[in-house]
Scaffold this active site. Structure first.
Site, PDB file in Angstrom:
ATOM      1  N   SER A  81       0.023  -2.446   3.316  1.00  0.00           N
ATOM      2  CA  SER A  81       0.719  -1.285   3.866  1.00  0.00           C
ATOM      3  C   SER A  81       0.733  -1.383   5.384  1.00  0.00           C
ATOM      4  CB  SER A  81       0.003   0.004   3.417  1.00  0.00           C
ATOM      5  OG  SER A  81       0.631   1.150   3.948  1.00  0.00           O
ATOM      6  N   LYS A 140      -4.407  -2.784   5.244  1.00  0.00           N
ATOM      7  CA  LYS A 140      -3.616  -2.061   6.233  1.00  0.00           C
ATOM      8  C   LYS A 140      -3.301  -3.050   7.342  1.00  0.00           C
ATOM      9  CE  LYS A 140      -1.748   1.776   7.724  1.00  0.00           C
ATOM     10  NZ  LYS A 140      -0.764   2.542   6.943  1.00  0.00           N
TER      11      LYS A 140
END
Length: 370
Positions: A234, A165
Site C-alpha cells: 500500500s 507500506k
C-alpha cells in the site's frame, strides 16, 4: 527459540480520527499499549495520492498512544508499524486491527501446532529515483527476511501475508531527483503508487523464493507473470521507506490465533475466499464454527489489466469518474463480505505483482477458542 504471545483486536471506527475503541480496550486492561507492534486500518478516504484520512488516522493514534507509552507522537510512529489503507467503498466498513506481541517464559502445556506470529522490519529511506526499481526490490527482500526472523519464522511456507507500506512520488520529489540529474520511473504521482507497490511486491516474491532474484527495472508493471502469492502493498505520501510486516504461523508462538491464505485468480474468485476460510477451520458465514472464530480477512483487489474478467469486458479501467482501484475494492469487498458475513474486512486496492493479474492474495485470521 523465544516464545511469544500474539494478540489481534479488530476495532470499528466512527471516523479516521476515532481512537475511542482502542483507548477503551487499553483502559480495561485488555490491551497493553507497550505490547502494540502494528496497527492496520481501513479509512474512508479515496485511497489516492490526496487521501489525507490515512495520515489523519495515524496522527490521531500516535497522539492518543503517546501519553500511554511516555513518548512523543513522533516516537510512537517510529516504534509501531502503522499501515492505513484508504477506501471503504461499497459495504466495506472502516476499522483498525491492532496486533500485540509479548514474550513469555514457555509455551503452555498441551498447546500444539503452529500459531500466529508477527514480525516487523523496515528498509532505509529511498531516493525518489529508486522507487519502482531494482533498489526498492532488493532492499524490500532483505527487510522481509528480517521481519521473518523477528517473527521467529524459518520456513517460507509458514508465511501467509506480508503487508508493506511504501512511498510514492510527489512533484517535489520528482524535481529533487531531476536536480541531481536523475530520472524517476514516472513523473505522475498516481502512477508512482503502482510502481512502488509493484516493486515492493516483487521484493517479497524474491525473499520468499517465489521468483528468481534477477529482476530488471523494466519488469515492474510489465511482467505480470512475476508475482507474490502473499504480498499486500500500500502506497502513502507520509514516508520514504518501506515498512514490512510479516504474518505467519510459528512453533514459537503461544497465540490463540492462526492464519492461512489462498490466492484469488480474479475479482470474482469466491472459491479462493472459501479456501482461505477453510484453511483455518472456518466455513462460509456464520462466523463461528468448530471452536474457531473469524477475526479478520486481508485481501488485495485489482481491475484486471487486460480489460476482461473470465472473457467478459469490464469497464473499470475506462471510467473517468471513479478510479479503477475504487471499483475493484468495492467489487472484491462485496464478494468477501458476503462470504465472511461482515463488511469489516481489510480489502486494499492496487494488486500489481500481488497475485496473478486481476487477482490477489486473501488471508484469514481465526481465533481458536477451544
Amino acid at each position: 527459540m523465544r516464545t511469544t504471545s500474539v494478540g489481534v483486536f479488530k476495532i470499528a471506527t466512527k471516523g479516521p480520527g476515532d481512537v475511542s475503541g482502542l483507548m477503551s480496550l487499553i483502559g480495561s486492561g485488555a490491551v497493553d499499549p507497550d505490547s502494540i507492534l502494528a496497527i492496520l486500518g481501513k479509512t474512508e478516504g479515496n485511497g489516492g495520492v490526496n487521501d489525507f484520512t490515512r495520515e489523519y488516522a495515524v496522527a490521531a493514534l500516535c497522539t492518543a498512544l503517546a501519553p500511554k507509552l511516555s513518548l512523543t507522537p513522533h516516537a510512537v510512529e517510529q516504534r509501531i508499524a502503522f499501515v492505513m489503507s484508504g477506501g471503504t467503498e461499497g459495504v466495506l466498513s472502516p476499522h483498525i486491527t491492532v496486533f500485540t506481541r509479548q514474550e513469555i517464559q514457555q509455551r503452555p502445556a498441551g498447546l500444539s501446532g503452529k500459531r500466529l506470529s508477527i514480525g516487523m522490519a523496515q528498509t532505509r529511506d529511498f531516493l525518489p529515483e529508486e522507487l519502482g526499481r531494482s533498489a526498492q526490490i532488493t532492499e524490500t527482500a532483505e527487510a522481509v527476511k528480517g521481519a521473518m526472523a523477528d517473527a521467529g519464522i524459518t520456513d517460507t511456507a509458514d508465511v501467509h501475508f506480508v503487508q508493506i507500506k511504501c512511498p510514492l512520488l510527489t512533484s517535489e520529489r520528482v524535481e529533487a531527483a531531476a536536480a541531481r540529474g536523475s530520472k524517476t520511473a514516472t513523473t505522475s504521482a498516481y502512477s508512482s503508487m503502482a510502481y512502488s507497490r509493484g516493486a515492493s511486491a516483487l521484493g517479497v516474491a524474491v525473499a520468499l523464493g517465489e521468483i528468481a532474484p534477477d529482476i530488471r527495472d523494466e519488469d515492474v508493471l510489465r511482467r505480470y507473470d512475476l508475482f507474490s502469492k502473499v504480498a499486500s502493498t500500500s502506497s502513502g505520501i507520509e514516508l520514504m521507506h518501506n515498512v514490512v510486516i510479516v504474518l505467519g504461523n510459528s512453533e514459537g508462538s503461544a497465540s490463540e490465533f492462526e492464519i492461512g491464505h489462498a490466492v484469488m485468480s480474479d475479482a470474482i474468485d469466491a472459491p479462493a475466499v472459501i479456501s482461505a476460510l477453510t484453511s483455518v477451520g472456518l466455513g462460509v458465514a456464520p462466523q463461528v464454527a468448530a471452536n474457531r472464530e473469524l477475526v479478520n480477512i486481508f485481501a488485495k483487489a485489482e481491475a484486471s489489466p487486460d480489460g476482461a474478467v473470465r472473457g467478459f469486458r469490464h469497464t473499470m479501467l475506462e471510467d473517468t469518474d471513479i478510479s479503477a482501484t475504487r471499483h475493484a475494492r468495492a467489487a472484491v469487498g462485496g464478494l468477501i463480505a458476503g462470504l465472511a458475513g461482515t463488511g469489516a474486512v481489510y480489502v486494499s486496492g492496487g494488486a500489481e505483482h500481488q497475485g496473478p493479474a486481476g487477482g490477489g492474495p486473501v488471508a484469514v485470521i481465526a481465533r481458536l477458542s477451544g
